[in-house]
Design an enzyme around this catalytic site. Structure first.
Site, PDB file in Angstrom:
ATOM      1  N   LYS A  83       3.667   1.233  -3.853  1.00  0.00           N
ATOM      2  CA  LYS A  83       3.109   0.456  -4.964  1.00  0.00           C
ATOM      3  C   LYS A  83       3.930   0.576  -6.246  1.00  0.00           C
ATOM      4  O   LYS A  83       3.910  -0.337  -7.074  1.00  0.00           O
ATOM      5  CB  LYS A  83       1.666   0.873  -5.224  1.00  0.00           C
ATOM      6  CG  LYS A  83       0.715   0.513  -4.104  1.00  0.00           C
ATOM      7  CD  LYS A  83      -0.731   0.799  -4.463  1.00  0.00           C
ATOM      8  CE  LYS A  83      -1.659   0.392  -3.322  1.00  0.00           C
ATOM      9  NZ  LYS A  83      -3.072   0.493  -3.693  1.00  0.00           N
ATOM     10  N   GLY A 139      -5.562  12.561  -7.503  1.00  0.00           N
ATOM     11  CA  GLY A 139      -4.312  11.912  -7.140  1.00  0.00           C
ATOM     12  C   GLY A 139      -3.667  11.247  -8.338  1.00  0.00           C
ATOM     13  O   GLY A 139      -4.330  10.970  -9.350  1.00  0.00           O
ATOM     14  N   ALA A 140      -2.354  10.975  -8.198  1.00  0.00           N
ATOM     15  CA  ALA A 140      -1.619  10.352  -9.305  1.00  0.00           C
ATOM     16  C   ALA A 140      -0.627   9.307  -8.805  1.00  0.00           C
ATOM     17  O   ALA A 140       0.361   9.017  -9.469  1.00  0.00           O
ATOM     18  CB  ALA A 140      -0.891  11.425 -10.110  1.00  0.00           C
ATOM     19  N   THR A 153       0.838  -1.201   0.000  1.00  0.00           N
ATOM     20  CA  THR A 153       0.000   0.000   0.000  1.00  0.00           C
ATOM     21  C   THR A 153       0.870   1.247   0.000  1.00  0.00           C
ATOM     22  O   THR A 153       2.108   1.162  -0.144  1.00  0.00           O
ATOM     23  CB  THR A 153      -0.981  -0.030   1.197  1.00  0.00           C
ATOM     24  OG1 THR A 153      -1.912   1.036   1.063  1.00  0.00           O
ATOM     25  CG2 THR A 153      -0.256   0.076   2.520  1.00  0.00           C
ATOM     26  N   GLY A 209     -14.073   3.135   0.299  1.00  0.00           N
ATOM     27  CA  GLY A 209     -13.289   2.143  -0.420  1.00  0.00           C
ATOM     28  C   GLY A 209     -13.287   0.745   0.145  1.00  0.00           C
ATOM     29  O   GLY A 209     -12.496  -0.100  -0.308  1.00  0.00           O
TER      30      GLY A 209
END
Length: 503
Positions: free
Chosen positions: A298, A360-361, A294, A476
């Site tokens: 990643k 986000g990216a 996580t 999520g």
């Protein structure tokens, strides 16, 4: 024999400690009476405690320098020990079963009394700030008479310190010592105390506070119900999750529940790592068969893998690693879990004709952008660093933008579905503001659908604000659950192969 579970009793009165021990008695083997936490007048009655608690009991009067609360002189502390160990009862169950003396506590009369009465001496050393090296040598020095149970507890600075500790502990020939790495990096040494060759593991009540919370104690019910501690042994297969700071994760609950349902001798644990290299070395040295990845690793984990699947190569992010023979293989199950969760949330079969904003990216955003493209939507990547947003957007022929008021027109254009992929809002129970809501400057119309990949808290700040405006919102957890099912399948394959090789 598995390590014992010891419950630290830190009440201010004996009555409070007895109540806590009763609450957890089904989950513990030993209690530790932390007399240094007792009110001063209560300390005078500690001799009666073993006969009242009716559970084998360790007596500890810990000094401030060793992480305790006792701030009196050594003469007064020696007198307290003497009162507690005097007037031995012929029924040994009514005496303390253990007494904890620090490495430099050398009152021979008390040592002689304890040994004469059959009270086992725990000879302890604590370093509340730094790791302790040369474990074997320290253990040998702590066995002053040859009969003590040495205890070493230290504060690691990183996961690497815990890995070094495990390497040293693995060379020990018995479990007749207590070994514990404290703090946020030390969880594995508590859950895996059998593999760390420790005589017992320390726990505390769920609602503990103060110093014990800071050193990483967990409650005995969690140790048993979440990690199935009583079933773990030296042959237990290890799985887990790594990231940083990894303060909140429901993955152990999901995975360990499945392991129990499948009667697998396996456990899934968190191992926090600031550096990818530390996580990978821990996994290698402890023979972790597979682990989830996580934030923020990643992407960085890919450089440590032997092979990757097609999705990892196309997405550029990996959230699942398995160990197969000499190979470390990376997979991406985020995209699979997200696609299923998002379609379930929207009630759609695909996203054709939809305009989607991805906030986000990072590694999660990469998997989600892949899924958004696969499902047929047009997307726009919004990120604080425009260069990162542009790089990800170009991969899928998406638009991109920053995360400030200038992004409002573009956000409105891509507002059919807004997907929040950053860690902002994780663990936050505060009102929405710019510290916990990445698009705090955007006014919801009520027509947007908002999916936040954060699942703790259940209603995140951005979800709360969108919901007030009338938006359909979702956290999520469903993504976590569905991608976890795919992870479980991969982990089960390597588990079955490992068990087959052991047979």
């Amino acid at each position: 024999m598995r390590p014992l579970v010891c419950l630290c009793l830190t009440g201010s009165t004996i009555a409070e400690d007895l109540e806590i021990a009763e609450k957890y008695k089904a989950y513990i083997d030993v209690v530790e009476l932390r007399a240094d936490f007792l009110e001063e007048n209560e300390r005078l009655n500690i001799r009666t405690f073993p006969s009242l608690v009716k559970i084998p009991c360790i007596l500890t009067i810990r000094r401030v320098i060793d992480g305790g609360l006792y701030d009196g002189g050594e003469a007064a502390r020696t007198t307290l020990f003497a009162r507690a160990l005097s007037f031995v009862n012929q029924d040994s169950a009514k005496n303390f079963a253990y007494v904890d003396f620090e490495e430099d506590f050398n009152v021979q009369s008390l040592v002689d009394a304890a040994m004469a009465f059959g009270i086992k001496i725990i000879r302890s050393v604590h370093d509340m700030k730094n790791p302790i090296k040369n474990i074997s040598e320290r253990i040998a020095k702590l066995r002053k008479t040859g009969y003590e149970i040495p205890k070493i507890a230290f504060m690691p600075h990183s996961l690497q310190d815990v890995t070094d500790f495990y390497e040293e502990a693995s060379r020990l020939n018995s479990n007749n010592q207590i070994l514990c790495a404290m703090g946020m990096f030390g969880t594995s040494s508590r859950v895996l105390s059998a593999k760390f060759h420790s005589y017992l593991t320390y726990t505390s009540p769920e609602d503990l506070g103060g110093s014990l919370a800071a050193i990483g104690h967990m409650d005995p019910k969690m140790l048993n119900d979440l990690y199935h501690f009583q079933m773990l042994d030296k042959d237990t297969c290890l799985f887990g999750i790594t990231g940083y700071p990894l303060k909140v994760t429901s993955s152990p609950l999901l995975h360990n529940k499945r392991y129990a349902e499948e009667s697998m001798n396996a456990v899934y644990i968190p191992f926090r790592a600031e550096a990818v290299a530390d996580a990978f070395r821990f996994a290698k040295i402890l023979d972790v068969k597979g682990f989830s990845v996580t934030i923020p690793h990643k992407e960085g984990i890919i450089d440590f893998l032997t092979k990757t699947d097609k999705k990892v190569r196309e997405i550029g992010a990996c959230n699942t690693v398995v160990h197969d023979g000499d190979e470390w293989i990376g997979y991406n199950t985020d995209c699979t879990g997200f696609e299923r969760a998002l379609l379930e949330f929207t009630g759609l079969d695909n996203l054709k004709g939809k305009r989607v904003a991805i906030i986000g990216a990072g590694g999660a955003a990469k998997a989600i952008a892949y899924s958004v493209k696969t499902l047929g939507a047009k997307g726009c990547i919004f990120n604080r660093t425009a260069l990162r947003a542009r790089k990800l957007a170009e991969q899928y022929d998406f638009e991109y933008g920053g995360l400030d008021t200038e992004a409002i027109p573009k956000l409105k254009k891509y507002s059919d579905i807004i997907i929040q992929t950053t860690s902002k809002g994780m663990g936050s129970v505060s009102a929405p503001d710019e510290t916990n809501d990445p698009i705090w400057f955007y006014d919801f119309t009520g027509k947007e659908m908002v999916y936040d990949i954060v699942y703790e808290p259940e209603i995140t700040p951005i979800m709360a604000r969108a919901s007030v405006a009338g938006c359909k919102v979702h956290n999520g957890f469903s993504m976590l659950k569905y991608q976890g099912e795919e992870q479980f399948r991969l982990f089960k394959e390597v588990y079955d192969k490992t068990i087959g090789e052991m047979a």
